[in-house]
Scaffold this motif. Structure first.
Motif, PDB file in Angstrom:
ATOM      1  N   LEU A 134      32.515  42.051  99.524  1.00 54.20           N
ATOM      2  CA  LEU A 134      32.528  41.261 100.753  1.00 54.20           C
ATOM      3  C   LEU A 134      31.217  41.430 101.537  1.00 54.20           C
ATOM      4  N   ILE A 159      38.722  40.055 108.223  1.00 55.25           N
ATOM      5  CA  ILE A 159      38.267  38.761 107.721  1.00 55.25           C
ATOM      6  C   ILE A 159      37.808  37.863 108.875  1.00 55.25           C
ATOM      7  N   TYR A 204      31.275  48.878 103.469  1.00 57.04           N
ATOM      8  CA  TYR A 204      30.913  47.512 103.842  1.00 57.04           C
ATOM      9  C   TYR A 204      29.508  47.467 104.438  1.00 57.04           C
TER      10      TYR A 204
END
Length: 538
Positions: free
Chosen positions: A273, A347, A400
């Protein structure tokens, strides 16, 4: 020789004087050697004073910027509390104004600011560095970022703090006479390190970030500059704000065994991601994203207005949790608070970060990326019931961030220092390395480096165009001069020689006067002479 002989006293006195001068000569060289040591050199103290003063200024600027950021976002929270739909009207308009304001001379104030610093470390042209790091750019970076936060932009202040720190150090170094490109590069690097250290109150992260992300390599002569600037800035921050951790102390560890499945899960998910987000914000010149990039380049203000509207709609959908840096939400996840933003926060925040960065407004990526990672870690923790949730959140934050920035070591150190947790350093580093490898599937070049390379390419292309224009101008001038000279040579000349002047004067016969002198006989010209007049062959 007698005892009372004066000559003996003379000899003794001379001997005493000789011993004193010898002792003075024997001590003075030692003192001179100590004072002549490199530590006491004037040019070294001049550099130390410049570094200390720069570190103090950067630390104070970071503290003021942090307080102003909290105040600015507090205004937005009051506006949302008053009327939740107000961002639908205010945010798009302000985004458009910010995009318009950064179209001209303030274009270098756009975005995070870290790519600008990396670009100036690789381009030693003074004009380029002035455009990227001038004090008006640093000041406008802070002001415009605060305005963006006042309307709910999903941005951070850490990247702009790095930009401001590098700009302050660069300007201060030039005022102290460090105009050499290599010396200026060291000041820029030290300023960037002091900026990230002051923004997070994480001195070790500042040093690692400067080496891994800004410079891209370690040089021994840089180490003293980095440590000096970071330590002095850290002391100022401790004196003003006290000793604190950014997210508070997190006393958690990851037991060896099945719990390490969290490292694998967060590394893969966070890395993939993070790479997708990097690909989105880069807007590559090929593929579907290229259309978005061309639209933004052609109508930047309209595009920014659309991004502001999209952010406001996301805010309504997420119950106003995706605005700002995401600090409070990430802290709630990592501290396992009773009330958290919800399962879809990670998200939703990712999309909010994307549209905010697409708008081209000033603002950084660090804090929003940490918030997205915390949300993703919270989601992953639901699938790993036997693993401490705070540990998974911490792994998600660092992995991330590593996927977005492409800097695994910096991400690991930041996660460790921001939570005051050293027991998780090994699993955090493993997760960050795995995330960097996964992110490279979508974004082989780290996002900051890619933006910096674009800045450098644009500068080099502009230089080539300017050089070609100068050459064309010089050729045109030379051609004009040559044509002028040819035109002058082809014109009939009216100037005559002295001999021709005399030959054209009227003779005595033409004036009607009789000549008093007898004409001299003209000799026959030699045959074949070039002055031979034409003969009559009749």
């Amino acid at each position: 020789m007698r005892i009372g002989d004066p000559s003996q006293h003379k000899i003794c006195n001379n001997g005493g004087m000789s011993d004193a001068s010898t002792s003075r000569k024997s001590t003075n060289p030692r003192l001179e050697a100590v004072l002549g040591h490199e530590f006491f050199a004037a040019h070294h103290w001049k550099r130390r004073i410049a570094l200390w003063l720069g570190a103090i200024l950067v630390a104070l600027a970071a503290i003021v910027f942090a307080k102003a950021s909290d105040w600015s976002f507090g205004l937005f929270e009051k506006m949302v509390a008053y009327k939740p739909w107000l961002p639908l009207c205010v945010t798009p308009v302000v985004f458009g104004i910010l995009a318009w304001a950064t179209e001209g001379k303030l274009r270098a104030a756009r975005g995070s600011g870290i790519p600008q610093v990396i670009g100036t470390l690789h381009v030693e042209d003074q004009g380029f560095r002035e455009r990227m790091l001038a004090l008006p750019i640093a000041l406008s970076k802070m002001v415009l970022t605060l305005i963006a936060m006042a309307v709910g932009a999903s941005i951070g202040r850490e990247g702009p703090t790095v930009h401001v720190g590098a700009g302050l150090f660069h300007s201060l170094g030039r005022r102290f006479g460090y105009t050499d490109p290599k010396a200026a590069s060291r000041f820029i690097l030290a300023g960037g390190a002091a900026g990230i250290a002051a923004a997070f109150n994480a001195p070790l992260a500042g040093v690692v970030f400067a080496i891994e992300e800004l410079a891209g390599a370690f040089e021994h002569r840089f180490s003293g500059l980095l440590l000096t600037s970071v330590i002095v800035g850290g002391v100022v921050s401790l004196g003003v704000l006290g000793n604190y951790s950014y997210f508070g102390a997190v006393d958690v560890n990851l037991p060896f065994g099945n719990a390490w499945l969290a490292v694998l899960a967060t590394g893969i998910v966070g890395g993939l991601l993070g790479g997708i987000f990097a690909r989105l914000v880069l807007l590559s010149r090929r593929g579907p994203l290229a259309y978005i990039g061309r639209f933004r380049a052609r109508w930047p203000v309209i595009f920014a207005v659309g991004c502001g509207l999209a952010l406001a709609i996301l805010g309504l959908i997420s119950h106003n949790t995706i605005y700002g840096t995401g600090y409070d939400q990430a802290r709630a996840f990592v501290q396992e608070a009773a009330q958290t933003p919800g399962q879809w926060f990670g998200i939703n925040k990712l999309f909010a970060n994307t549209v905010s960065y697409w708008a081209g407004i000033p603002g950084g990526l660090f804090s929003p990326a940490l918030a997205v990672g915390a949300g993703l870690g919270h989601n992953i923790a639901h699938f790993l019931p036997g693993v401490p949730a705070a540990a998974v959140v911490l792994l998600g934050m660092s992995s991330y961030l590593s996927g977005v920035t492409g800097a695994p070591l910096t991400s690991a150190v930041i996660a460790m220092e921001l939570t005051d947790n050293q027991s998780m350093i090994i699993p955090i580093m493993a997760s960050c390395l795995l995330a960097r490898a996964a992110a490279s599937l979508f974004s082989p070049t780290p996002v900051y480096k890619d933006f910096a390379e674009r800045l450098v390419r644009d500068f080099e292309e502009r230089q080539r165009k300017d050089l070609a224009a100068d050459e064309a101008r010089a050729d045109a001038i030379a051609e004009a001069i040559a044509s002028t000279e040819v035109g002058k040579s082809s014109e009939p000349t009216n100037r005559t020689t002295a001999f021709e002047d005399m030959s054209t004067q009227p003779t005595q016969e033409e004036l009607g006067l009789e000549s008093t002198a007898e004409p001299e006989p003209h000799p026959e010209p030699p045959e074949g002479d070039e002055h031979d007049p034409p003969r009559d062959h009749r």
